[in-house]
Design an enzyme around this catalytic site. Structure first.
Site: not given
Ligand code: PA5
Length: 421
Positions: A281, A302, A411
């Site tokens: 990310e 394996h 999203k």
């Molecule tokens: O690293 C990040 O910002 C994302 O992976 C969020 O943690 C994830 O989308 C969850 O978001 P939220 O905490 O707003 O529910």
């Protein structure tokens, strides 16, 4: 002793690494400057609010006394670090992959990280038969998966305990002011903690996001913070994260598009998942980034061993080696002459050395990271080491390590379809 990193088998020379020293210096200065957005995690281990830490520990004790099982609701950065720590330090079970209850601490299970009704049904059954508390974690307070799980599990909790008592079993970790979850906290009076404004999800495991559920599971969070602090304040200020970042970047430039994290202890399964999210990310944007993958050895030798040895060489390997696993077993006579009398850890080590030597012959670049022991202190070091490496490599790649515009896009698209349903 600290984590040790060996980059001698990567084929990247010291001269090549030195080429990046100016950029790395700039990256480190940026991270520590307190002027860069979303870098609150950099000084967090040293600057954590002691009053808040005490509140976390006291709340954890209250939860431990209140329930046999705590369900942690969250996804991505609001979940993976906690799961990684509990899986590694408390216990793992092959079916749920969650913490096992001990006589002292509640089991911790996870929800809101899939949309599986089958799995949620199992948790509803847990609420019916056990004393359960919920810990809902969402920075935005609007993410679909945890919203669904929270709604379903909260309803079951209210049906079992009544509205008021259920509210005493709900703990929320969210933004200080924004979002529907914060509004609900204010309205229902849940105990709550704040996800700091300047820390993004995937860098938040050492904030209340990870600290509260880890403390409930019996993990020594003060020691974990001390491990992170030891790394952050190490005499060499880049504690080799800079060399690792430079090697990763140089290997990407040389055509290695994939980094495979390999581990020989299944306790690291969710730590590898956490690393994948952190790197994926943070780096994967603007058509750039190393694709992070993971393999569990020796199981995956394996299945994927053949590909690694002789397949399309678009990857390099990063081996996560626990030097002293917490348990060992001597292999009985009946296993045959080659194995009898040796310990399982000796054989596992021989497998690692054998694989590394075979892969070296095949010309596969390899990084090795030695973790002295898998405990709270070194876990803190591991978190801080990978977070820093990730931020530096992202800067070398020329991407912002702290946003995730692509995630936001999916999203939005999903919400569009939901409104059409
Ligand atoms: O690293 C990040 O910002 C994302 O992976 C969020 O943690 C994830 O989308 C969850 O978001 P939220 O905490 O707003 O529910």
């Amino acid at each position: 002793m600290d984590l040790k990193i060996d980059i001698t088998k990567t084929g990247i020379s010291k001269e090549e690494i030195a080429k990046y020293s100016g950029d790395i210096e700039n990256a480190m200065e940026k991270l520590w400057s307190e002027k860069e957005e979303m870098t609150g995690w950099v000084k967090l281990p040293m600057q954590i609010d002691q009053e808040e830490l005490e509140k976390i520990l006291n709340t954890a004790i209250a939860i431990q006394e209140q329930c046999e099982e705590m369900i942690v609701i969250g996804i991505g950065g609001s979940y993976l670090g906690t799961r990684a720590a509990i899986h590694a330090l408390v216990g793992f079970d092959e079916v749920y992959g969650t913490g096992i209850p001990s006589s002292l601490y509640p089991a911790v299970k996870f929800a809101g990280n899939t949309m599986s009704a089958v799995y949620l049904k199992k948790l509803l059954e847990d609420i019916r038969t056990k004393e359960v508390s919920l810990c809902v974690i969402s920075k935005s307070g609007t993410t679909i998966e945890p919203s669904i799980a929270f709604a379903v599990l909260k309803e079951a909790l209210i049906n079992k305990y009544g509205k008021e008592k259920a509210a005493n079993r709900i703990y929320a970790i969210t933004d200080a002011a924004k979002g529907v979850l914060r509004e609900e906290v204010e309205c229902e009076g849940y105990e709550s903690f704040v996800v700091p404004d300047d820390i993004g999800g995937r860098y938040s495991v050492l904030s209340p996001v990870g600290l509260l559920p880890m403390a409930v599971a019996g993990i020594d969070i003060k020691t974990m913070l001390a491990g992170a602090e030891a790394m952050a304040t190490s005499p060499s200020w880049d504690f080799d994260a800079a060399d690792y970042a430079a090697v990763r970047y140089a290997l990407l430039q040389s055509g290695k598009d994939i980094e495979i994290f390999e581990y020989y202890e299944p306790q690291l399964e969710f730590f590898a998942e956490w690393i994948k999210q952190l790197f994926g990310e943070s780096e994967g944007k603007d058509g750039k980034g190393l694709y992070p993958d993971s393999l569990r050895f020796s199981s995956d030798l394996h299945s994927m061993g053949q590909f690694l040895q002789e397949g399309h060489q678009i990857f390099f390997e990063t081996v996560l080696n626990i030097e002293k696993p917490s348990k060992d077993i001597i292999i009985p006579e009946s296993a045959g002459e080659l194995l009898a009398g040796k310990s399982i850890n000796q054989v596992n080590k021989a497998a690692m050395e054998g694989v590394m030597s075979a892969h070296e012959e095949a010309g596969i670049p390899m990084v090795k990271i030695d973790i002295p022991e898998l405990d709270a202190f070194y876990f803190g070091q591991m978190i801080y080491f990978f977070e820093t490496t990730c931020a530096i490599t992202s800067y070398l790649m020329g991407v912002n390590p702290f946003n995730q515009p692509g995630v936001e896009q999916y999203k939005r698209e999903m919400k569009k379809r939901l409104t059409e349903l």
